[in-house]
Design an enzyme around this catalytic site. Structure first.
Site, mmCIF file in Angstrom:
data_model
loop_
_atom_site.group_PDB
_atom_site.id
_atom_site.type_symbol
_atom_site.label_atom_id
_atom_site.label_comp_id
_atom_site.label_asym_id
_atom_site.label_seq_id
_atom_site.Cartn_x
_atom_site.Cartn_y
_atom_site.Cartn_z
ATOM 1 N N GLY A 188 19.500 26.788 21.225
ATOM 2 C CA GLY A 188 20.845 26.429 20.776
ATOM 3 C C GLY A 188 21.494 27.638 20.148
ATOM 4 O O GLY A 188 20.918 28.726 20.141
ATOM 5 N N GLY A 189 22.707 27.463 19.602
ATOM 6 C CA GLY A 189 23.416 28.572 18.964
ATOM 7 C C GLY A 189 22.654 29.088 17.750
ATOM 8 O O GLY A 189 22.776 30.240 17.362
ATOM 9 N N ASP A 223 27.079 16.534 11.935
ATOM 10 C CA ASP A 223 26.854 16.951 13.330
ATOM 11 C C ASP A 223 26.037 15.889 14.085
ATOM 12 O O ASP A 223 25.067 16.204 14.759
ATOM 13 C CB ASP A 223 26.171 18.321 13.383
ATOM 14 C CG ASP A 223 26.456 19.056 14.705
ATOM 15 O OD1 ASP A 223 27.382 18.639 15.436
ATOM 16 O OD2 ASP A 223 25.754 20.024 15.019
#
Length: 317
Positions: free
Chosen positions: A41-42, A159
């Site tokens: 992921g980021g 999130d």
């Protein structure tokens, strides 16, 4: 104070509450020199590993360039305060200069997104039975309600999305990834925000525009509603941001028509009842004005009921 000193001070302050600390050498050994990658992921990468006692773990190795330490501290601070069947367990961490990692219990089924998108490359979309989806929606609601009401300090996740819900071998869902979370006092309902946080498609309107109300636990309720719509419709909300149809309006239109949303899949009367109920609950959760949304406690009351016992929400604007 530089990042490293700040994090070190934070860990000392946490004292016995902090989970077990591991050296970077122990982490490398644990994950067999980065051989078994579970995802990316980021924030960095996740690897499968094994603790010395034989327990399987998922190790999240944070990007040195992307992480300023805030995400790392958020995650350790938030999740160390939790203990709930629907919240993933943090078993340890590594902080050694620029090397930062978080060690979680291993979730064999991976993340929820793999099971809900009809467009999945290996076409796994809707392999899950409707009853299982219903149970997953209820489990996530229980986890969120615990974060909002069950901890001494209220935790706002910011999130909530299918990628951040992990499933154990029995498809019991656990909320993960607390990198964007905020801690606030139980009595305090509205939190101050600098800049929007979250993922496109799941972010509540008030996070962008204060005219829709203050940012609060109701912002997580909105994200939850979008995620449940996604589970029902098998549509990737983040990707559909670029399409002309506003997904909630489209699904609202179909609420009174045949509920056959999923690629002409035949569904039974009981499954149709579950679908209608999940849609009605999620449409309440994504009301534009945060005051019109239910709390997660109310959502937990609504989910086991029948569609007949639910008042239909207003059409989304």
């Amino acid at each position: 104070m530089n990042d490293n000193a700040r994090i070190e001070a934070f860990i000392i302050k946490f004292g016995s509450f902090a989970p077990k600390r591991y050296s970077y050498g122990e982490i490398k050994k644990m994950i067999n020199k980065f051989n078994d990658k579970l995802g990316q992921g980021g924030f960095g990468s996740v690897y499968k590993g094994k603790l010395p006692d034989g327990r399987l773990v998922a190790v999240k190795s944070l990007n040195e360039t992307k992480s300023n330490g805030e995400d790392f501290m958020n995650e350790v601070a938030s999740i160390s305060r939790t203990s709930h069947v629907n919240i993933v367990t943090l078993l340890g961490f590594c902080f050694e200069r620029s090397k930062r990692a978080l060690i979680y219990e291993f979730m064999p089924k991976g993340s929820l997104d793999k099971f809900i998108y009809s467009q999945g490359t290996d076409n796994q979309g809707h392999q899950l039975e409707w009853k299982t989806l219903d149970d997953i929606a209820f489990g996530i609601a229980r986890g969120l309600e615990y974060l909002h009401q069950g901890c001494n300090t209220r935790i706002l996740h910011f999130d909530i999305k299918p990628h951040n819900v992990l499933l154990d071998e029995n498809f019991c869902p656990k909320i993960s990834d607390f990198g964007l979370s905020k801690l606030c006092k139980r009595k305090k309902s509205v939190v101050s925000m600098t800049g929007a946080r979250g993922t496109a498609g799941y972010i509540a309107p008030e996070v962008f525009f204060s005219k829709f109300g203050g940012v609060s636990h109701k912002s997580d309720v909105y994200s939850y509603g979008m995620m449940v719509l996604e589970m029902v419709g098998g549509i990737d909300v983040e990707a559909s941001q670029t399409s002309e149809i506003y997904f909630p309006s489209w699904i609202y239109k179909h609420l009174d028509q045949s509920m056959n949303l999923n690629l002409n899949e035949e569904i039974t009367g009981e499954e149709e009842e579950i679908t209608r109920k999940l849609i009605a609950v999620s449409l309440w959760c994504i009301q534009t004005n945060s005051l019109d949304r239910p709390s997660m406690t109310r959502v937990i009351d609504m989910l086991p009921g029948s569609i007949q016992s639910l008042e239909l929400p207003p059409r989304p604007t």
